[in-house]
Design an enzyme around this catalytic site. Structure first.
Site, mmCIF file in Angstrom:
data_model
loop_
_atom_site.group_PDB
_atom_site.id
_atom_site.type_symbol
_atom_site.label_atom_id
_atom_site.label_comp_id
_atom_site.label_asym_id
_atom_site.label_seq_id
_atom_site.Cartn_x
_atom_site.Cartn_y
_atom_site.Cartn_z
ATOM 1 N N GLY A 1 -4.664 4.751 -2.722
ATOM 2 C CA GLY A 1 -5.832 3.912 -2.525
ATOM 3 C C GLY A 1 -5.819 3.295 -1.142
ATOM 4 O O GLY A 1 -4.761 3.142 -0.519
ATOM 5 N N GLN B 1 -8.024 -2.335 5.768
ATOM 6 C CA GLN B 1 -6.717 -1.819 6.178
ATOM 7 C C GLN B 1 -6.786 -0.956 7.432
ATOM 8 O O GLN B 1 -5.764 -0.723 8.081
ATOM 9 C CB GLN B 1 -6.069 -1.033 5.033
ATOM 10 C CG GLN B 1 -5.645 -1.914 3.864
ATOM 11 C CD GLN B 1 -4.991 -1.106 2.767
ATOM 12 O OE1 GLN B 1 -5.662 -0.601 1.871
ATOM 13 N NE2 GLN B 1 -3.680 -0.968 2.836
ATOM 14 N N CYS C 1 2.362 -1.176 -0.748
ATOM 15 C CA CYS C 1 1.097 -1.225 -0.021
ATOM 16 C C CYS C 1 1.269 -0.557 1.337
ATOM 17 O O CYS C 1 2.296 -0.736 2.006
ATOM 18 C CB CYS C 1 0.655 -2.678 0.165
ATOM 19 S SG CYS C 1 -0.909 -2.881 1.051
ATOM 20 N N LEU C 2 0.257 0.202 1.727
ATOM 21 C CA LEU C 2 0.294 0.868 3.027
ATOM 22 C C LEU C 2 0.319 -0.135 4.176
ATOM 23 O O LEU C 2 0.694 0.210 5.297
ATOM 24 C CB LEU C 2 -0.916 1.793 3.169
ATOM 25 C CG LEU C 2 -0.980 2.965 2.184
ATOM 26 C CD1 LEU C 2 -2.305 3.716 2.346
ATOM 27 C CD2 LEU C 2 0.187 3.905 2.376
ATOM 28 N N HIS D 1 -5.676 -3.656 -7.009
ATOM 29 C CA HIS D 1 -4.998 -3.773 -5.717
ATOM 30 C C HIS D 1 -5.992 -3.628 -4.559
ATOM 31 O O HIS D 1 -5.994 -4.436 -3.621
ATOM 32 C CB HIS D 1 -3.917 -2.690 -5.635
ATOM 33 C CG HIS D 1 -3.122 -2.697 -4.373
ATOM 34 N ND1 HIS D 1 -1.804 -3.092 -4.311
ATOM 35 C CD2 HIS D 1 -3.458 -2.330 -3.095
ATOM 36 C CE1 HIS D 1 -1.360 -2.979 -3.061
ATOM 37 N NE2 HIS D 1 -2.344 -2.517 -2.302
ATOM 38 N N GLU D 2 -6.848 -2.603 -4.638
ATOM 39 C CA GLU D 2 -7.793 -2.346 -3.550
ATOM 40 C C GLU D 2 -8.907 -3.388 -3.497
ATOM 41 O O GLU D 2 -9.329 -3.818 -2.417
ATOM 42 C CB GLU D 2 -8.378 -0.941 -3.664
ATOM 43 C CG GLU D 2 -7.357 0.186 -3.653
ATOM 44 C CD GLU D 2 -6.373 0.119 -2.507
ATOM 45 O OE1 GLU D 2 -6.723 -0.422 -1.437
ATOM 46 O OE2 GLU D 2 -5.239 0.605 -2.683
#
Length: 264
Positions: A121, A126, A183-184, A225-226
């Site tokens: 995601g 981001q 998380c990215l 999360h997103e």
């Protein structure tokens, strides 16, 4: 949201050209711009299919491509925790903006960035875009890398690419579960986070038409999360603080007093 992997489960992706490289030994690859073929804003269905122009070509002709003009673009970087855009609410995409080249390109870029990391995601903030857009998908290949008992406990199943603009999330029950999340935008770390087991998300597709997603288990976690990213909230704002750890330590025992993983 990042794909959760143990050290023994990491694989070495191959860039567009050259030899495979180790992302974990070459972190600059993760945050450098990478040339790709622009998609002309068409929906992307297969993560292994390169961007193509509106002209239909066989794989052989795409690889040779001599004499054909291709517009080259660069992927945006994934911002890391601390950048202001990650900690402030994003704004909704207006109806007039949805069909614009700019918004459609943002969506295409988001999908490619998510898949190249890889992740399950990604939210527009981001990559530095303060708009309410999320993309998500979970592939069989990702799920196969995790232990079967873990996938069962997390109720993790594959689903196709979802693109949602202006998502509005609501819980469908009070049941929740605690599992490790990554998380990215918080590269290299994990922590336990409690999430609702069942949610419903209403929003707009990339074509501007209404979309409704009812999700449970791991997909519900990804959506939460997103959607949090769109409000300037990261998982570290909700995590069980004493469980915050590096990827290398993710399998170490939890400290006394920490909640156990699983459904509450």
């Amino acid at each position: 949201m990042e794909v959760i992997r143990r050290l023994s489960q990491r694989f070495t992706p191959t860039p567009l050209a050259g030899k495979p490289i180790n992302l974990y030994k070459t972190p600059q690859f993760l945050h450098s711009t990478t040339p790709i073929i622009q998609s002309q804003h068409k929906p992307i269905l297969n993560p292994n299919t390169p961007f193509s122009s509106s002209t239909s070509r066989s794989p052989a002709s795409w690889l040779s491509g001599f004499g054909m003009i291709k517009k080259i673009t660069k992927l945006p970087r994934i911002l890391q925790a601390g950048h202001p855009v990650l900690h402030e609410p994003a704004r909704e995409v207006t109806v007039e903006e949805i069909g614009s080249d700019r918004v459609q390109k943002i969506i295409d870029d988001m999908v490619q960035v998510m898949r190249r990391r890889p992740g399950v995601g990604l939210a527009a903030p981001q990559i530095g875009i303060p708009l309410k857009i999320i993309v998500l998908e979970d592939l069989k290949e990702y799920i196969a890398e995790a232990p079967e008992e873990e996938n069962i406990a997390q109720d993790r199943r594959p689903f196709d690419l979802l693109v949602i603009l202006n998502p509005k999330l609501r819980k469908k029950s009070d049941k929740s579960a605690i599992f490790f999340e990554g998380c990215l935008s918080v590269r290299g770390y994990r922590a336990l986070v409690e999430r609702y087991l069942e949610v419903e998300v209403n929003g707009l597709g990339r074509d501007g038409k209404p979309i409704k997603v009812e999700a449970c288990g791991w997909q519900a976690r990804i959506l939460q999360h997103e959607c949090d990213h769109l409000e300037g909230t990261m998982y570290v704002d909700k995590m069980v603080k004493r469980t915050f750890r590096t990827i290398e330590n993710v399998d170490l025992p939890l400290a006394n007093g920490c909640p156990k993983q699983g459904v509450r």
